[in-house]
Scaffold this motif. Structure first.
Motif, mmCIF file in Angstrom:
data_model
loop_
_atom_site.group_PDB
_atom_site.id
_atom_site.type_symbol
_atom_site.label_atom_id
_atom_site.label_comp_id
_atom_site.label_asym_id
_atom_site.label_seq_id
_atom_site.Cartn_x
_atom_site.Cartn_y
_atom_site.Cartn_z
ATOM 1 N N ASP A 109 -10.067 52.518 19.343
ATOM 2 C CA ASP A 109 -9.872 52.939 20.571
ATOM 3 C C ASP A 109 -10.844 52.651 21.623
ATOM 4 O O ASP A 109 -11.026 52.966 22.644
ATOM 5 C CB ASP A 109 -9.975 54.577 20.560
ATOM 6 C CG ASP A 109 -8.756 55.093 19.753
ATOM 7 O OD1 ASP A 109 -7.768 54.479 20.128
ATOM 8 O OD2 ASP A 109 -8.984 56.017 19.048
ATOM 9 N N CYS B 235 -16.696 57.089 20.493
ATOM 10 C CA CYS B 235 -15.573 57.975 20.673
ATOM 11 C C CYS B 235 -15.510 59.193 19.324
ATOM 12 O O CYS B 235 -14.940 60.173 19.220
ATOM 13 C CB CYS B 235 -14.289 57.399 20.763
ATOM 14 S SG CYS B 235 -14.035 56.565 19.175
ATOM 15 N N SER C 221 -11.244 56.481 35.041
ATOM 16 C CA SER C 221 -10.752 56.072 33.552
ATOM 17 C C SER C 221 -9.168 56.447 33.740
ATOM 18 O O SER C 221 -8.678 57.319 34.391
ATOM 19 C CB SER C 221 -11.580 56.946 32.506
ATOM 20 O OG SER C 221 -10.847 58.105 32.669
ATOM 21 N N ALA C 222 -8.510 55.603 32.844
ATOM 22 C CA ALA C 222 -7.128 55.594 32.807
ATOM 23 C C ALA C 222 -6.612 54.848 31.388
ATOM 24 O O ALA C 222 -7.171 54.371 30.933
ATOM 25 C CB ALA C 222 -6.382 54.937 33.990
ATOM 26 N N ARG C 223 -5.293 55.438 31.170
ATOM 27 C CA ARG C 223 -4.731 55.282 29.976
ATOM 28 C C ARG C 223 -4.325 53.502 29.890
ATOM 29 O O ARG C 223 -4.491 53.098 28.697
ATOM 30 C CB ARG C 223 -3.416 55.873 29.775
ATOM 31 C CG ARG C 223 -3.304 57.142 29.184
ATOM 32 C CD ARG C 223 -3.081 57.540 27.981
ATOM 33 N NE ARG C 223 -3.774 58.705 27.405
ATOM 34 C CZ ARG C 223 -4.830 58.639 26.447
ATOM 35 N NH1 ARG C 223 -5.325 57.686 25.834
ATOM 36 N NH2 ARG C 223 -5.414 59.732 26.096
ATOM 37 N N ASN C 224 -4.154 52.947 31.038
ATOM 38 C CA ASN C 224 -4.128 51.374 31.078
ATOM 39 C C ASN C 224 -5.023 50.900 32.018
ATOM 40 O O ASN C 224 -5.488 51.439 33.022
ATOM 41 C CB ASN C 224 -2.636 51.258 31.167
ATOM 42 C CG ASN C 224 -2.175 50.876 32.813
ATOM 43 O OD1 ASN C 224 -2.921 50.288 33.273
ATOM 44 N ND2 ASN C 224 -1.023 51.111 32.901
ATOM 45 N N ASP D 88 -4.262 50.459 35.901
ATOM 46 C CA ASP D 88 -4.308 51.877 36.669
ATOM 47 C C ASP D 88 -5.719 52.007 37.199
ATOM 48 O O ASP D 88 -5.904 52.519 38.477
ATOM 49 C CB ASP D 88 -4.010 52.963 35.982
ATOM 50 C CG ASP D 88 -2.306 53.002 35.794
ATOM 51 O OD1 ASP D 88 -1.855 51.996 36.566
ATOM 52 O OD2 ASP D 88 -1.817 53.723 35.037
ATOM 53 N N ARG E 31 -13.113 49.956 27.449
ATOM 54 C CA ARG E 31 -12.311 50.769 26.619
ATOM 55 C C ARG E 31 -13.076 51.639 25.932
ATOM 56 O O ARG E 31 -13.863 51.117 25.094
ATOM 57 C CB ARG E 31 -11.438 50.003 25.945
ATOM 58 C CG ARG E 31 -10.090 50.654 25.219
ATOM 59 C CD ARG E 31 -9.094 49.992 24.612
ATOM 60 N NE ARG E 31 -9.592 48.980 23.742
ATOM 61 C CZ ARG E 31 -9.485 49.275 22.338
ATOM 62 N NH1 ARG E 31 -8.543 50.268 21.907
ATOM 63 N NH2 ARG E 31 -10.151 48.482 21.674
ATOM 64 N N GLY F 177 -10.058 55.114 23.963
ATOM 65 C CA GLY F 177 -8.578 54.722 24.336
ATOM 66 C C GLY F 177 -8.450 54.991 25.563
ATOM 67 O O GLY F 177 -7.339 54.804 26.344
ATOM 68 N N ARG F 178 -9.284 55.199 26.505
ATOM 69 C CA ARG F 178 -9.283 55.083 28.054
ATOM 70 C C ARG F 178 -9.774 53.926 28.764
ATOM 71 O O ARG F 178 -11.009 53.616 28.083
ATOM 72 C CB ARG F 178 -9.814 56.264 28.565
ATOM 73 C CG ARG F 178 -8.797 57.629 28.229
ATOM 74 C CD ARG F 178 -9.399 58.821 28.872
ATOM 75 N NE ARG F 178 -9.024 58.872 30.324
ATOM 76 C CZ ARG F 178 -7.959 59.040 30.878
ATOM 77 N NH1 ARG F 178 -6.801 59.584 30.085
ATOM 78 N NH2 ARG F 178 -7.583 59.147 32.069
ATOM 79 N N TYR F 179 -9.572 53.465 29.495
ATOM 80 C CA TYR F 179 -9.856 52.126 30.123
ATOM 81 C C TYR F 179 -10.963 52.626 31.500
ATOM 82 O O TYR F 179 -10.745 53.505 32.420
ATOM 83 C CB TYR F 179 -9.124 51.245 30.766
ATOM 84 C CG TYR F 179 -8.532 50.607 29.508
ATOM 85 C CD1 TYR F 179 -8.871 49.135 29.252
ATOM 86 C CD2 TYR F 179 -7.313 51.138 29.102
ATOM 87 C CE1 TYR F 179 -8.334 48.612 28.054
ATOM 88 C CE2 TYR F 179 -6.856 50.622 27.860
ATOM 89 C CZ TYR F 179 -7.348 49.247 27.571
ATOM 90 O OH TYR F 179 -6.692 48.738 26.391
ATOM 91 N N ARG G 71 -2.702 58.697 38.881
ATOM 92 C CA ARG G 71 -2.619 57.922 37.354
ATOM 93 C C ARG G 71 -3.828 57.933 36.524
ATOM 94 O O ARG G 71 -4.118 57.442 35.619
ATOM 95 C CB ARG G 71 -2.028 56.756 37.637
ATOM 96 C CG ARG G 71 -0.387 56.866 37.602
ATOM 97 C CD ARG G 71 0.273 55.486 37.284
ATOM 98 N NE ARG G 71 0.053 54.553 38.300
ATOM 99 C CZ ARG G 71 0.589 54.356 39.403
ATOM 100 N NH1 ARG G 71 1.356 55.127 39.764
ATOM 101 N NH2 ARG G 71 0.079 53.778 40.203
#
Ligand code: ADP
Ligand code: ZN
Length: 727
Positions: free
Chosen positions: A446, A465, A640-643, A646, A676, A679-681, A714
């Protein structure tokens, strides 16, 4: 009237006071209000009658919880200032300032459950009732005789009194109420100390005491053991003698118990201690002691800067450079040290910032004449400052991270009966697990990070993490054997145990220190002399005295020299000076060895030849040249975002809508050095200006705009004013 609610919105909410309210409403009181489909407890900030909301739409307050404000005008002003300066939702600032129990409705003062007989009860008793219940009759008679009593007192007289009370309550013959406990003024006593302050201590104490009743910032600059705490104790004593109270802030870990111990040993008076290890109830109890003024001294970590201290006379910030004074988690990123200075200014009292390695910002304020520096030299009873030298890792043999000259030095110091401290800022066994056949490296699923080998535990763990997996014996890719590469404290401990098999050793890092007391146990093995070598991370720089440590080895100075964060060298220098301060604190001089591959680095050179002062000069010159703080003002917007896209898109749009004045610059957006994590960017945008007012005016206009951006939905984003960590 306007109410602050614990929601992430930078605004207050309007309500009206019902006409039949039985209490007068003042700012700083808590109210229960309808909010959406729920009820919520908020704090009254203003009691103005006017509102932009039409009167018919204005919802009424459900309940007024307090008869006295839980926050006085000064406290409200400080919270308001913090919300403005950090551009943060005021309700969330209050959430940091008030204990959770209070936000849930607990009373601000301890109450006692008081029982009394009603008029009906009195009449019934006189009629001879209750007739066939002797225990009830006895309770009734007792309450009449005592003119009422607390539950506590009744329980002392009869542990089962509640059984007797129940039917009496049902018939309306007795009733209870919660009465605020009266707080007795407790006199304070200073326990005599036979220390005679040195001339420098006396001068420092005098300078601060001269400023009693007036604002002034004093930087107490002195190495560990130079007698700073003694200066805190004596200046606090003076404030107490004036009938005032003191607020003492300490960093997050380690120091609290010792410093509290020193205060308790000197002052016979209640001391309220507020830190992150308290339960909600303990925190409430400590807060109440502060609020009621029973405690004349309040000692606490970061959020204690907002603690109520009636008749505040002095603020002390110990280890003012410590990063734990800055809140990193959550949305409200504030610096407790900076808030302390603002609080002192508003209260018109002196504030004392103590450190062996003041922050560069603080030294800059000294240079500018805004702060007064008070220097404490090493005490006469102490040995000379330790001799520092570098070990060039490129030119000597190194085994598992320890160079031959370092091993020889350890041998020598042990032979001469000294103790040795080995410092490495990395826990675990090895930072990497490598397959020597195919080159596979154990990655975190992650994070953009490698998993750290924890050999004793047989685990692979991510230090970013918390991911945790069994340690494989073979490469999952090709089946070949794997091997740990690089060093953590666990491996250094193993290597030292091989090199010095008969020498007792202790390790100190977050893996060994799990519970309260573990740290004390390790420290005391070292202090008693039973252990001869201490291996550890940052943790060893805090706390205890080790008078017999004569050698300190810093295994790796280089992480701090080449970082994306412009503050990394400052932290490195502070750490080196703090660890070095552990050596030669008895009568014997100490030696400090720093392993590096860059012995010519100007910052290392200046630290070595001119000490922290010299380092600070060089580092400030570099900052000025690059126009980093304190030569500019900085704010960071982090997302921070899932992708990955974003996180960047939001910042790009934020940048696009900005109307940037001439003296403000926007830098970025850029992905974080470790983009990353969990799991978040992560990405960030920096806003920079030489002019604080310009920066804040810009943020005021810009933040409401970026809140409106669709792309903001987002991402998670937060603003960090005066960030101390960049990535
Ligand atoms: P710091 O807070 O700078 O680490 P302390 O105030 O804890 O320093 O002082 C270190 C030690 O020196 C303590 O044991 C303290 O009691 C002692 N000490 C402080 N001032 C004096 C003094 N003027 N004379 C003798 N001992 C002192
Ligand atoms: Zn991870």
């Amino acid at each position: 009237m306007r109410v602050a609610l614990d929601v992430p919105l930078r605004r207050l909410f309007d309500y009206r006071v019902p006409a039949d309210a039985h209490r007068e409403l003042r700012p700083g009181m808590r109210v229960r209000v309808p909010f959406g489909r729920f009820r919520s407890i908020g704090l009254v900030m203003e009691t103005a009658d006017s509102s932009d909301v039409p009167p018919e739409k204005l919802k009424p307050v459900i309940e007024i919880l307090d008869s006295h404000p839980v926050m006085d005008a000064a406290a409200l002003e400080l919270v308001r200032w913090a919300a403005e300066y950090y551009h943060h939702a005021i309700g969330e600032v209050l959430a940091a300032a008030l204990p959770k129990a209070l936000r849930l409705g607990a009373a601000p003062t301890a109450t006692s459950e008081c029982w009394a007989v009603t008029a009906e009860g009195q009449a019934a008793f006189e009629r001879g009732e209750p007739r066939r219940a002797p225990r009830q009759r006895e309770l009734l008679s007792r309450l009449i005789e005592m003119g009422g009593a607390t539950a506590e007192r009744l329980a002392e007289l009869d542990p089962n009194w509640r059984a007797a009370a129940r039917p009496l309550v049902a018939r309306g013959w007795i009733a209870s109420s919660d009465e605020p406990e009266t707080v007795a003024e407790e006199p304070f006593r200073v326990l005599p100390s036979d220390l005679v302050p040195s001339a420098e201590q006396a001068a420092a104490i005098e300078a601060v005491c001269e400023s009693m009743g007036r604002f002034g910032v004093f930087v107490l600059h002195g190495s560990t053991g130079s007698g700073k705490t003694e200066v805190y104790l004596r200046t606090v004593e003076r404030a107490l003698a004036r009938g005032q109270r003191a607020l003492v802030l300490v960093p997050e870990i380690g120091l609290t118990p010792q410093l509290v111990g020193r205060f308790r040993a000197r002052f016979e008076t209640p001391i309220a201690v507020l830190h992150s290890g308290l339960t909600d109830h303990e925190r409430l109890v400590a807060w109440r002691d502060a609020y009621s003024g029973r405690a004349r001294i309040v000692i606490g970590t970061r959020s204690a800067v907002f603690a109520p201290v009636p008749d505040l006379g002095i603020i002390v910030v110990d280890e003012e450079h410590d990063a734990s004074f800055k809140q990193h988690e959550g949305g409200f990123h504030y610096s407790a040290r900076d808030v302390a200075v603002v609080r002192a200014r508003r209260a018109g009292v002196p504030v004392l910032l103590g450190s062996a390695t003041p922050a560069l910002e603080t030294l800059h304020n000294v240079i500018k004449g805004r702060y007064v520096r008070l220097t404490l030299p090493r005490r006469a009873t102490q040995a000379e400052p330790p001799r520092m030298s570098l070990i060039d890792l490129r030119t000597c043999a190194v085994r598992n991270g320890i160079s031959t000259p370092a091993v020889e030095a350890i041998q020598r110091h042990l032979r001469e009966d000294g103790q040795v401290l080995v410092f490495l800022n990395r826990r675990g066994y090895a930072p990497t697990l490598l397959c020597t056949a195919c080159g596979w490296i154990a990655p975190c699923r992650d994070c953009d990070a490698r998993l750290t080998v924890h050999r004793a535990a047989g685990r692979l763990r991510c230090h970013h993490c918390g991911a945790d997996a069994p340690l494989p014996e073979r490469c999952p890719q090709c089946g070949f054997g794997v091997k740990p590469v690089g060093q953590g404290t666990e491996r250094i401990e193993e290597t030292l145990a091989e090199l010095f098999p008969d020498v007792p050793l202790v390790r100190l890092d977050r893996d060994v220190v799990r519970r309260r007391g573990d740290m004390e146990a390790a420290m005391s093995r070292m202090a008693s002399g039973e252990a001869r070598i201490l291996v550890g991370t940052q943790m060893v720089t805090k706390g205890h005295d080790f008078p017999n440590v004569t050698l300190v080895v810093v295994l790796n100075a280089d992480q701090g020299l080449f970082s994306t964060d412009f503050r990394a060298p400052e932290r490195l220098a502070q750490t080196i000076v703090q660890v070095a301060g552990r050596a030669g604190r008895g009568t014997r001089p100490g030696e400090v060895l720093i392993q590096t591959e860059f012995p010519e680095h100007p910052l290392l050179r200046s630290l070595l030849t001119e000490g922290y002062e010299g380092f600070a000069r060089t580092a400030l010159a570099e900052r000025a040249q690059a126009s980093w703080p304190p030569y500019c003002r900085l704010a960071a917007v982090r997302t921070s975002a899932r992708n990955a896209q974003d996180a960047i898109t939001f910042l790009e749009e934020a940048r696009a809508v900005a109307q940037v004045p001439k003296n403000v610059r926007i830098l970025g957006p850029a992905p974080a050095a470790m983009a990353r994590r969990a799991g978040r960017y992560h990405a960030q945008l920096l806003v920079e200006s030489p002019d604080r007012t310009a920066l804040h005016r810009f943020l005021d206009a810009w933040l409401p705009q970026i809140e409106q951006l669709r792309s903001s939905r987002r991402v998670r984003w937060a603003l960090d004013v005066d960030p101390i960590e960049l990535f």
